[in-house]
Design a protein around this motif. Structure first.
Motif, PDB file in Angstrom:
ATOM      1  N   CYS A 179      -6.089  -2.992   3.054  1.00 40.74           N
ATOM      2  CA  CYS A 179      -5.642  -1.595   3.158  1.00 40.74           C
ATOM      3  C   CYS A 179      -6.494  -0.771   2.201  1.00 40.74           C
ATOM      4  CB  CYS A 179      -4.169  -1.456   2.794  1.00 40.74           C
ATOM      5  SG  CYS A 179      -3.046  -2.351   3.868  1.00 40.74           S
ATOM      6  N   PRO A 180      -7.727  -0.458   2.627  1.00 41.78           N
ATOM      7  CA  PRO A 180      -8.666   0.163   1.703  1.00 41.78           C
ATOM      8  C   PRO A 180      -8.274   1.565   1.238  1.00 41.78           C
ATOM      9  CG  PRO A 180      -9.572   0.092   3.931  1.00 41.78           C
ATOM     10  CD  PRO A 180      -8.318  -0.716   3.955  1.00 41.78           C
ATOM     11  N   THR A 181      -7.514   2.288   2.063  1.00 43.20           N
ATOM     12  CA  THR A 181      -7.160   3.672   1.697  1.00 43.20           C
ATOM     13  C   THR A 181      -5.685   3.922   2.025  1.00 43.20           C
ATOM     14  OG1 THR A 181      -7.569   4.657   3.871  1.00 43.20           O
ATOM     15  CG2 THR A 181      -9.485   4.433   2.400  1.00 43.20           C
ATOM     16  N   TYR A 182      -5.248   5.161   1.762  1.00 43.00           N
ATOM     17  CA  TYR A 182      -3.886   5.559   2.129  1.00 43.00           C
ATOM     18  C   TYR A 182      -3.856   6.251   3.500  1.00 43.00           C
ATOM     19  CZ  TYR A 182      -2.675   4.783  -2.857  1.00 43.00           C
ATOM     20  OH  TYR A 182      -2.467   4.245  -4.101  1.00 43.00           O
ATOM     21  N   ASN A 214       0.834  -1.205   0.000  1.00 42.47           N
ATOM     22  CA  ASN A 214       0.000   0.000   0.000  1.00 42.47           C
ATOM     23  C   ASN A 214       0.874   1.262   0.000  1.00 42.47           C
ATOM     24  OD1 ASN A 214      -2.716   0.947  -0.002  1.00 42.47           O
ATOM     25  ND2 ASN A 214      -2.483   1.565   2.145  1.00 42.47           N
ATOM     26  N   THR A 215       2.005   1.193   0.697  1.00 41.24           N
ATOM     27  CA  THR A 215       2.929   2.339   0.757  1.00 41.24           C
ATOM     28  C   THR A 215       3.560   2.578  -0.618  1.00 41.24           C
ATOM     29  OG1 THR A 215       3.370   1.825   3.069  1.00 41.24           O
ATOM     30  CG2 THR A 215       4.965   3.260   1.964  1.00 41.24           C
ATOM     31  N   LEU A 216       3.984   1.504  -1.277  1.00 39.14           N
ATOM     32  CA  LEU A 216       4.532   1.659  -2.636  1.00 39.14           C
ATOM     33  C   LEU A 216       3.452   2.193  -3.576  1.00 39.14           C
ATOM     34  CD1 LEU A 216       6.692  -1.573  -3.176  1.00 39.14           C
ATOM     35  CD2 LEU A 216       7.504   0.713  -2.572  1.00 39.14           C
ATOM     36  N   TYR A 239      -1.915  -1.561  -9.611  1.00 40.51           N
ATOM     37  CA  TYR A 239      -1.414  -2.937  -9.608  1.00 40.51           C
ATOM     38  C   TYR A 239      -0.914  -3.336  -8.210  1.00 40.51           C
ATOM     39  CZ  TYR A 239       1.486  -6.974 -10.814  1.00 40.51           C
ATOM     40  OH  TYR A 239       2.050  -8.220 -10.859  1.00 40.51           O
ATOM     41  N   LEU A 240      -0.171  -2.430  -7.560  1.00 34.99           N
ATOM     42  CA  LEU A 240       0.338  -2.720  -6.214  1.00 34.99           C
ATOM     43  C   LEU A 240      -0.821  -2.859  -5.229  1.00 34.99           C
ATOM     44  CD1 LEU A 240       3.343  -0.260  -6.380  1.00 34.99           C
ATOM     45  CD2 LEU A 240       3.570  -2.727  -6.030  1.00 34.99           C
ATOM     46  N   LYS A 241      -1.805  -2.013  -5.381  1.00 38.34           N
ATOM     47  CA  LYS A 241      -3.002  -2.093  -4.525  1.00 38.34           C
ATOM     48  C   LYS A 241      -3.671  -3.455  -4.718  1.00 38.34           C
ATOM     49  CE  LYS A 241      -5.719   0.702  -2.030  1.00 38.34           C
ATOM     50  NZ  LYS A 241      -5.232   1.526  -0.917  1.00 38.34           N
ATOM     51  N   LYS A 242      -3.726  -3.908  -5.954  1.00 41.50           N
ATOM     52  CA  LYS A 242      -4.368  -5.192  -6.259  1.00 41.50           C
ATOM     53  C   LYS A 242      -3.568  -6.363  -5.680  1.00 41.50           C
ATOM     54  CE  LYS A 242      -6.590  -7.533 -10.112  1.00 41.50           C
ATOM     55  NZ  LYS A 242      -7.645  -8.021  -9.219  1.00 41.50           N
TER      56      LYS A 242
END
Ligand SMILES: [Fe+2]
Ligand SMILES: [Fe+2]
Length: 206
Positions: free
Chosen positions: A73-76, A22-24, A61-64
């Motif tokens: 990790c639904p949000t930032y 999520n951070t990336l 893609y990273l979120k996926k």
């Protein structure tokens, strides 16, 4: 690099791994939005559009990939990130420092400054991406993780080449300016890694 010590901890812990992805994703999204924001509505080129589209894809893609860690990790929001303050600060601060350098050294302002800052900031980030993602992928392979970032590695290699081409037509002294951007980036990156280390290995933080 300290990152070599941190990555095994991250990849082998589903909660940390989901926050890392999520951070990336946040950082890719910040980069993508910066490219889009620096676009001139009239003179934007094929290469810049392609680059912005691919950085937006990396964030998605990273979120996926988080699904594969069974994380959520639904949000930032800070609770879903690693070293949230530094992770948000890194790119914005690089932009500030590079813009300041360009104002002082080349006396640029307005549109020209925005475009030159895009070139140098993005170049420095591409140099970093070409180092970071392969190290991360190695760790994923070692741990037989289902997560993979190979498609990102491929595109980031293309980006570095594209930035060099654009820099060459920007200035005959491009290497000197690019070197400065890389130096500014390295300091910020090291602070980010230290912040990660302090969060994940508090006993080892100096
Ligand atoms: Fe990217
Ligand atoms: Fe890139």
């Amino acid at each position: 690099m300290e990152l070599n010590k941190i990555l095994p901890l991250i990849v082998n812990d589903n909660v940390l791994h989901s926050k890392w992805l999520n951070t990336l994703s946040l950082m890719e999204n910040t980069g993508a939005r910066k490219i889009s924001a620096s676009e001139d509505p009239q003179t934007v080129t094929y290469i810049i559009l392609k680059h912005a589209a691919e950085e937006h894809r990396h964030a998605f893609y990273l979120k996926k990939q988080i699904e594969k860690t069974k994380g959520d990790c639904p949000t930032y929001a800070p609770e879903f990130l690693l070293a949230p303050t530094y992770s948000k600060y890194y790119l914005n601060q690089l932009d500030v420092l590079v813009s300041r350098y360009l104002k002082q050294e080349l006396n640029l302002s307005g549109k020209e400054l925005r475009f030159a800052a895009y070139l140098l900031v993005t170049y420095a980030i591409e140099v970093r991406a070409d180092e970071l993602y392969p190290i991360y992928q190695d760790e994923l392979d070692k741990s037989n993780s289902k997560v993979n970032v190979k498609s990102i590695i491929l595109e980031e290699e293309g980006h570095l080449e594209e930035m060099i081409n654009q820099l060459k037509s920007f200035s005959p002294q491009w290497e000197q300016h690019a070197q400065k951007a890389v130096e500014l980036e390295a300091e910020l990156f090291n602070s980010w890694v230290s912040a990660l280390a302090a969060e994940l290995m508090p006993s080892m933080a100096s």
